[in-house]
Motif scaffolding. Structure first.
Motif, PDB file in Angstrom:
ATOM      1  N   VAL A   1       0.848  -1.194   0.000  1.00  0.00           N
ATOM      2  CA  VAL A   1       0.000   0.000   0.000  1.00  0.00           C
ATOM      3  C   VAL A   1       0.883   1.245   0.000  1.00  0.00           C
ATOM      4  CG1 VAL A   1      -1.731   1.318   1.282  1.00  0.00           C
ATOM      5  CG2 VAL A   1      -1.907  -1.172   1.165  1.00  0.00           C
ATOM      6  N   ALA A   2       1.904   1.228   0.850  1.00  0.00           N
ATOM      7  CA  ALA A   2       2.854   2.344   0.877  1.00  0.00           C
ATOM      8  C   ALA A   2       3.588   2.468  -0.455  1.00  0.00           C
ATOM      9  CB  ALA A   2       3.858   2.149   2.016  1.00  0.00           C
TER      10      ALA A   2
ATOM     11  N   ALA B   1       8.876   1.763   3.453  1.00  0.00           N
ATOM     12  CA  ALA B   1       8.290   0.492   3.020  1.00  0.00           C
ATOM     13  C   ALA B   1       9.375  -0.552   2.757  1.00  0.00           C
ATOM     14  CB  ALA B   1       7.449   0.709   1.776  1.00  0.00           C
ATOM     15  N   LEU B   2      10.464  -0.142   2.128  1.00  0.00           N
ATOM     16  CA  LEU B   2      11.518  -1.090   1.771  1.00  0.00           C
ATOM     17  C   LEU B   2      12.198  -1.677   3.004  1.00  0.00           C
ATOM     18  CD1 LEU B   2      13.155   0.702  -1.291  1.00  0.00           C
ATOM     19  CD2 LEU B   2      11.671  -1.311  -1.320  1.00  0.00           C
ATOM     20  N   VAL B   3      12.205  -0.936   4.101  1.00  0.00           N
ATOM     21  CA  VAL B   3      12.806  -1.446   5.340  1.00  0.00           C
ATOM     22  C   VAL B   3      12.080  -2.704   5.812  1.00  0.00           C
ATOM     23  CG1 VAL B   3      13.123  -0.937   7.799  1.00  0.00           C
ATOM     24  CG2 VAL B   3      13.740   0.772   6.081  1.00  0.00           C
ATOM     25  N   GLY B   4      10.784  -2.821   5.493  1.00  0.00           N
ATOM     26  CA  GLY B   4      10.026  -3.995   5.895  1.00  0.00           C
ATOM     27  C   GLY B   4      10.460  -5.277   5.219  1.00  0.00           C
ATOM     28  N   ASP B   5      11.271  -5.157   4.152  1.00  0.00           N
ATOM     29  CA  ASP B   5      11.836  -6.320   3.469  1.00  0.00           C
ATOM     30  C   ASP B   5      10.752  -7.286   2.977  1.00  0.00           C
ATOM     31  OD1 ASP B   5      13.960  -7.714   2.405  1.00  0.00           O
ATOM     32  OD2 ASP B   5      14.260  -8.950   4.172  1.00  0.00           O
ATOM     33  N   ARG B   6       9.642  -6.710   2.487  1.00  0.00           N
ATOM     34  CA  ARG B   6       8.585  -7.518   1.862  1.00  0.00           C
ATOM     35  C   ARG B   6       8.291  -6.896   0.506  1.00  0.00           C
ATOM     36  NH1 ARG B   6       3.570  -7.819   5.623  1.00  0.00           N
ATOM     37  NH2 ARG B   6       2.866  -9.154   3.908  1.00  0.00           N
ATOM     38  N   LEU B   7       9.246  -7.052  -0.397  1.00  0.00           N
ATOM     39  CA  LEU B   7       9.186  -6.370  -1.683  1.00  0.00           C
ATOM     40  C   LEU B   7       8.006  -6.852  -2.514  1.00  0.00           C
ATOM     41  CD1 LEU B   7      10.645  -4.352  -3.531  1.00  0.00           C
ATOM     42  CD2 LEU B   7      11.875  -6.292  -4.526  1.00  0.00           C
TER      43      LEU B   7
END
Length: 381
Positions: free
Chosen positions: A201-202, A251-257
């Motif tokens: 979403v982000a 968003a990328l820090v969440g490591d769920r590309l």
């Protein structure tokens, strides 16, 4: 009259009616009727509790309609008595409404129309104008969609991927009529992001902001297209770019590309370049590799061929293009561009003219025809 306030309240009010026992279609109709009253009365007398006012009036509208039906007795057995006016609870059904409008049984076009009406608060006329179809046609589309989900409960909804696809479809329609659909899609995606903490979403919100930032430079005053390489980057909205990059990095820090994060990363690399020549095409190719891995999309592969042509030279781009289906939309236009970069203006001019014949829009057709004319003039000179 604060139209933005009205639109923001619509999904929450629909949710209240559904939880009180109304079916989705009837609730949505009742809220639309209440909005008409709000537009008439609020400019002179704004209520202290706008949401509570809308809930009260919408519920009355729903009860009036329910009592008029032949199934009045059956309906009234499961509908509570009209609640007393007063503050409305803090339960927020907006998120569930997003997912209901992306119900798996709906077509993408129907999901878009229903989202704009039920979540976005737009009128049927506004949606019809935005999509350049008769109002009666759009009304039928919305009615069919509401019938499809009429008996669905908030537990029987679509998934986040479908919701994001619907919002991206809205965004890509851009602007037409008196509604800016790109801006509306951003508003709705912001709303979704505030209620649903998900990296994709982000990613979609970041992608929209980064693309929207370039909007002032995309066309000339007469409506002609301006390619990314030729855009005046001083016209880009640096505030939107900074916001989009910040959202993407978080968003990328969440490591769920996901695919929208990958697309946003590509857009961010374009936005980061002060000039077209400074674009980091090597990184862009790497992100396209990720996007292809995630989606296996022919469109992603086509765009990757362009990036390869910039990073490794036009011959490498043409080799990547040769692996794709020539029937792919914009394939011929990409081939024309790469052949021109490879020093073959005659082939490029012919391909630009061919591509113009199948262009998806008049501005794109005119741009391709101008490119063909430009090269033909050089060949004659």
């Amino acid at each position: 009259m604060n139209e933005s306030l009205l639109r923001d309240l619509v999904p929450a009010v629909i949710g209240v009616l559904v939880r009180r026992g109304a079916d989705f279609a009837s609730a949505e109709d009742a809220v639309q009727d209440a909005l008409v009253e709000a537009v008439r009365l609020w400019p002179n007398d704004l209520p202290r509790d706008p949401k509570g006012w809308l809930v009260t009036v919408s519920w009355r509208k729903f009860l009036d309609a329910a009592r008029a039906e032949t199934s009045r007795r059956r309906r009234e057995e499961r509908i509570e008595d009209e609640p007393m006016p007063g503050p409305v609870g803090a339960v927020d059904d907006t998120l569930r409404l997003y997912f209901l409008c992306a119900h798996p049984s709906l077509t993408p076009a129907s999901s878009v129309a229903l989202t704009l009406r039920a979540v976005g608060g737009l009128t049927t006329r506004q949606i019809a104008q935005a999509y350049l179809v008769p109002e009666a046609t759009m009304a039928q589309r919305i009615s069919r969609a509401k019938r499809t989900v009429a008996d669905a409960r908030f537990t029987e909804t679509g998934d986040v991927a479908t919701v994001l696809r619907v919002l991206y479809l809205v965004f890509n329609e851009g602007y037409s009529g008196d509604v800016d659909l790109a801006a509306e899609a951003i508003r709705l995606t912001r709303q979704l992001a505030a209620r649903f903490h998900d990296e994709e979403v982000a990613g979609l919100l970041a992608l929209m902001l980064l693309h929207h930032a370039r909007r002032p430079a995309r066309t000339t005053t007469d409506g002609s297209l301006v390619t990314l390489a030729d855009q005046d980057r001083r016209l880009w909205d640096t505030g939107l770019i900074a916001e989009g990059v910040d959202i993407l990095q978080t968003a990328l820090v969440g490591d769920r590309l996901g695919q929208f994060q990958a697309q946003a990363a590509i857009a961010a690399l374009h936005a980061d370049a002060q000039t077209a020549e400074e674009t980091d095409w090597v990184q862009i190719v790497e992100w396209y590799d990720e996007l292809v891995r995630l989606t296996d999309s022919p469109v992603a592969r086509l765009n990757r061929a362009v990036a390869v042509g910039e990073a490794d030279g036009p011959r490498a781009g043409l080799a990547a293009l040769a692996e794709l289906d020539p029937a792919l939309p914009r394939y011929t236009a990409v081939a024309a561009y790469l052949h021109e970069r490879d020093g073959d203006p005659a082939t490029a001019a012919r391909l630009y003219a061919d591509a113009a014949g199948s262009a998806p829009s008049i501005p794109e057709r005119d741009h391709l025809m101008r490119e063909a004319a430009r090269l033909n003039a050089q060949l004659r000179g």
